[in-house]
Design an enzyme around this catalytic site. Sequence first.
Site, PDB file in Angstrom:
ATOM      1  N   LEU A 104       0.820  -1.202   0.000  1.00  0.00           N
ATOM      2  CA  LEU A 104       0.000   0.000   0.000  1.00  0.00           C
ATOM      3  C   LEU A 104       0.860   1.260   0.000  1.00  0.00           C
ATOM      4  O   LEU A 104       0.528   2.247  -0.629  1.00  0.00           O
ATOM      5  CB  LEU A 104      -0.924   0.032   1.235  1.00  0.00           C
ATOM      6  CG  LEU A 104      -2.098  -0.942   1.206  1.00  0.00           C
ATOM      7  CD1 LEU A 104      -2.823  -0.936   2.554  1.00  0.00           C
ATOM      8  CD2 LEU A 104      -3.074  -0.572   0.092  1.00  0.00           C
ATOM      9  N   GLY A 105       1.950   1.193   0.723  1.00  0.00           N
ATOM     10  CA  GLY A 105       2.791   2.385   0.795  1.00  0.00           C
ATOM     11  C   GLY A 105       3.950   2.181   1.742  1.00  0.00           C
ATOM     12  O   GLY A 105       4.102   1.131   2.352  1.00  0.00           O
ATOM     13  N   ARG A 106       4.770   3.220   1.808  1.00  0.00           N
ATOM     14  CA  ARG A 106       5.941   3.126   2.687  1.00  0.00           C
ATOM     15  C   ARG A 106       6.038   4.357   3.560  1.00  0.00           C
ATOM     16  O   ARG A 106       5.847   5.468   3.089  1.00  0.00           O
ATOM     17  CB  ARG A 106       7.202   3.022   1.824  1.00  0.00           C
ATOM     18  CG  ARG A 106       8.488   2.951   2.611  1.00  0.00           C
ATOM     19  CD  ARG A 106       9.654   3.316   1.688  1.00  0.00           C
ATOM     20  NE  ARG A 106       9.930   2.258   0.732  1.00  0.00           N
ATOM     21  CZ  ARG A 106      10.622   1.159   1.033  1.00  0.00           C
ATOM     22  NH1 ARG A 106      11.100   0.973   2.237  1.00  0.00           N
ATOM     23  NH2 ARG A 106      10.824   0.240   0.112  1.00  0.00           N
ATOM     24  N   GLY A 107       6.329   4.174   4.820  1.00  0.00           N
ATOM     25  CA  GLY A 107       6.488   5.330   5.702  1.00  0.00           C
ATOM     26  C   GLY A 107       7.871   5.329   6.302  1.00  0.00           C
ATOM     27  O   GLY A 107       8.712   4.541   5.914  1.00  0.00           O
ATOM     28  N   VAL A 112       3.668  -0.647   4.537  1.00  0.00           N
ATOM     29  CA  VAL A 112       2.306  -1.106   4.822  1.00  0.00           C
ATOM     30  C   VAL A 112       1.779  -1.942   3.665  1.00  0.00           C
ATOM     31  O   VAL A 112       1.907  -1.551   2.505  1.00  0.00           O
ATOM     32  CB  VAL A 112       1.362   0.100   5.041  1.00  0.00           C
ATOM     33  CG1 VAL A 112      -0.017  -0.401   5.430  1.00  0.00           C
ATOM     34  CG2 VAL A 112       1.931   1.021   6.103  1.00  0.00           C
ATOM     35  N   LYS A 127       1.364  -3.330   8.846  1.00  0.00           N
ATOM     36  CA  LYS A 127       2.587  -2.525   8.761  1.00  0.00           C
ATOM     37  C   LYS A 127       3.743  -3.375   9.257  1.00  0.00           C
ATOM     38  O   LYS A 127       3.748  -3.828  10.394  1.00  0.00           O
ATOM     39  CB  LYS A 127       2.442  -1.287   9.633  1.00  0.00           C
ATOM     40  CG  LYS A 127       3.642  -0.374   9.557  1.00  0.00           C
ATOM     41  CD  LYS A 127       3.300   0.975  10.135  1.00  0.00           C
ATOM     42  CE  LYS A 127       4.340   2.008   9.801  1.00  0.00           C
ATOM     43  NZ  LYS A 127       3.847   3.358   9.873  1.00  0.00           N
ATOM     44  N   ASP A 221       2.783  12.237  16.245  1.00  0.00           N
ATOM     45  CA  ASP A 221       3.184  12.307  14.841  1.00  0.00           C
ATOM     46  C   ASP A 221       1.989  12.607  13.963  1.00  0.00           C
ATOM     47  O   ASP A 221       1.774  11.944  12.940  1.00  0.00           O
ATOM     48  CB  ASP A 221       3.846  10.978  14.440  1.00  0.00           C
ATOM     49  CG  ASP A 221       4.688  11.116  13.180  1.00  0.00           C
ATOM     50  OD1 ASP A 221       5.017  10.079  12.581  1.00  0.00           O
ATOM     51  OD2 ASP A 221       4.992  12.260  12.786  1.00  0.00           O
TER      52      ASP A 221
END
Lengths: 882, 154
Positions: A104-107, A112, A127, A221
């Site tokens: 889904l994405g990266r943080g 994730v 995650k 955050d």
Amino acid sequence: MIAHRSSDDGDAGRWAQLEQLFAAALDTPPEQRDALLESDCADVTLRAEVRRLLARHDVLASSSDQSEGFLASLDIGRAAQLLDAASSADTPRSIGRYEVVRRLGRGATGVVYLAHDPLLERDVAVKLLSADLSADHVGTLRFEQEARTASALDHPRVVTIYEIGRTDDERLFIAMAFHEGKTLRERIAEGPLPIDAAVRIASEIAEGLEAAHARRIIHRDVKPENVLLTARGACILDFGIAKIAGETLTRTGAALGTAAYMSPEQTRGAGIDERTDLWSLGVVLYEMLAGDRPFRSAGGEALVYAVRHDTPLAVDVKRPEVPRSLAAIVARCLEKEPSRRYASASELLHSLRSSAAATPDRRVREGRRWIIGAMTLLAICAAGAAVASRRDDLVRLTARGVTPTLSSGRAGSIALMPFTSVGDAGKHGYLTEGMTSEVMLQLASVPQLRVADPVALLIASKGGADVRTIAARLGTAALLRGTVRHADGRMLVTAELLESEHGKRLWSRSYDRPSSDALAIAEDIRREVTTELGVATPAQSAQRSTARARPDSAAYDLYLRGRFAYDQRTPAGLAEAGVYFREAIAHDSSFARAYIGLADVLQSAQESRADERYRRAKPLVARALALDSTLAEAHRSAGWMAMWYDRDWAAAERHLRRALALDPSNIWMYHSLAAYFSAVGRTEESLALTRQATAIDPVSSATATHIGLHLFWNRRYDEAIAVLEHALTVDTTWKRTHAVLGRAYLAVGRNDDAIRALRRTGYEYAAFSPEASLAYGLGVTGHTAEARDITDRLEQRARGSYVRPVDLVAAHLGLGDTARALDWAERIPDDRGSMIFVFSEPMYDAIRDTPRFRRVIARLGLPATAPRTTAQDRARAGVTRR
Amino acid sequence: MARRQLSRQHDRYTLQTTELVHEAYLRLAGDPRVTQRGRAYFYAAAARAMRQVLVDAARRRNATKRGSGAAALSLDEQVGTVDAYADQLLDLDDALRELERRNARSARVVVCRFFGGMSVEDTAQALGVSPRSVKSDWALARAWLYDALRGGAG
């Protein structure tokens, strides 16, 4: 694997030799190369190397299959595949009991994935924390503790945590509820939100924080990346993780990401409590409303400093429709002292709800403030329709133009990329630019078509961004681009229109025409594009342009060169432009635009006396008008001269209004008419007009400076400063900006900044020479000695040659010598081309009411008092003396 | 279907790099000292970043190829090309580093032009040299790299 050379080759001297030989060899015909190398190079190995490289070069230069495209360009497609493959390779098949579907994405803390829970048969988001985080056992123990507490949070505004665990290879993961929707970050990237939406989202976040704070959980955050916009509203992610992650990361030495949302106390690492989250929410709310963040420093130390010490620009200054009460809420969230902020999320929530209930009328309140935000000025509504007359409509139009909402009218929107030159561009760059301008002008004249800002576009298009990305960023339905190739007075222009959804090509055409046919090509492109996009075209302008006779191609070419040179805004460019325009006229004596070009050049020359310039330019303008009475720029020139030289205010207004009516998409028409209004004291009208101009034109330094100038003349100093400072971020070389900025700083008492800016002025500011402006600034800030120096010098020069009276008025006013100032002021009416913005220019406040000055005003044919200028305005004027 | 997937991958990539570029730009844009020239520097920085990103990815790809069988979500028929491309990039990177040792400026020209897709003018601005020297550096660098990638000294 490549063959490494032996290490004793590493020295720079050898490379220099290599370079030299290589270049020399390339310049000689192939059959003589060997001879050259023999004679010029004693070193046998070096010779061999050069020969080999030459051979390689020859291979590359030819177009054999083997070498075609070597280093020509990055193969974006394959690079994309590689990146994808690389990250896919890291994608696990399962995490815990969850089966991974896709990434889904990266943080900052991990990746994730969307996964499926086979046990409970539902989709989850998992995650997977990064390896370094997972390996830190001290950190992760506490993390698990915190996460457990957070998982106890069961609230619609908080993303529910289902499980915390470890994979077989000791990686830590968090499984949580999966929500379909985009992050607030993605939403913000599309542009500022409507006010009610921003307030609603902020309220929802506040609700989530309220619930968490009640359980003594601080998020730490809060940022747009951590807010999910789902069908049920906003949801906050990643509770409590930041703390542990932060500690771990600082231990392992990695950076935690941007400090843009951190509160001052967070940057210090101490004194953090629930109110830290409220600060971050304040930043988020600000960003939702304004489109960019309150602290925009270049990151690192500068950003931390800004967070701790700088006061951000108020949101309602950046965006006028924001109610004062809401701006106050944002400001309170961003108080440096936690004790000054809202004491709790509940309090903030209460305020937000009250604010939402009391939203005032959407329309911009009359005459209120505004500013061009860095990225907000994306849309240009070609609002050619409502011109000059109806003020309320002007203001409303402008408000819409300045803060675009992408939700409406995406269909008729386009991004025009600057045409690129193919082949030898060098000498013909001006033609390609000319092509871009013509097309831009054509597109801008279509009322229903929204054209995107070229500056933002340039940014968005670098780095190999594809059509979809650019268009998404700019919110346009389509993108137009093209190339121009030149050869012997002819152009090969290709243009293609791509739609943004899939990057599909909707239309493309090639034109093989004489170089003078740019206008015809541009018109054709406009017709095709508007047809494709289903947008109506005004019949009017089409009619007008065909009526105009097509100029001789050589003349047109010279004209374009002249314009290009003129636009450089340098003395050399001016001189060159003059030569070109004269030649153009020589080739085609009925080419009206060339006459105007020349008239412009003559009027810009600062060294000669004003009436000299006027005398020479006047017949040119008259001829141009005679040749073509529908030429907007001819009317502009005529009006300008009527204003500056004849002081025939009625004629000036007539011509300038006509110019604007004829070409409502041209920014200079607005500025010229606005300058006229300022000159005769109709300041509100000048401001209204300038505002409308921003809705029309892409933000260039020139435009922004004019806007800044009109704001300054309307005594709106803070806004003027904001606009001008922004103009400098676009281009620091536009000297006039510094001149106006300097005056604005003076007006608000920022004396040091003022002097600094005034010293950087190279060009005249609204009729004052750089010297005079500086003298004035130095004088009023107490630098008497230097001010007197300059003033004396000017007086001296005036005895021998020509110095404009206005400059001496300014210099003397700076020193407070009103008597001397008036002496010079009295010479103005006789000095043509000496414009005195009597009512607008703040520096005259000191002498405006004196009998002598009033007589000067009368002699200029102006009314005794400015129409509509209120006493309050005058009271607000003036410069603080030290 | 393969085609669609490919283009989706493509978009995600370009989104990544534009994000990279955009983020960097935002940082630079926040700095009031940035000028036209500054923008050229920025693009040059983006080009350097691009190189790093790609080389990292190539390394990762290589590593996984040799390592345990991770879930390969890429299309089978594309695997060969991707691996070959990864190898090519790594070779180029090696050669580029060799070039850097000999003449840093030429290497920078290559990074700007190849990884950044910058024009001669932009490159000249970014590196503070004349367009002519960019052109001659480019010619030599290209020949040199071509040579290095094909075995070097014969």
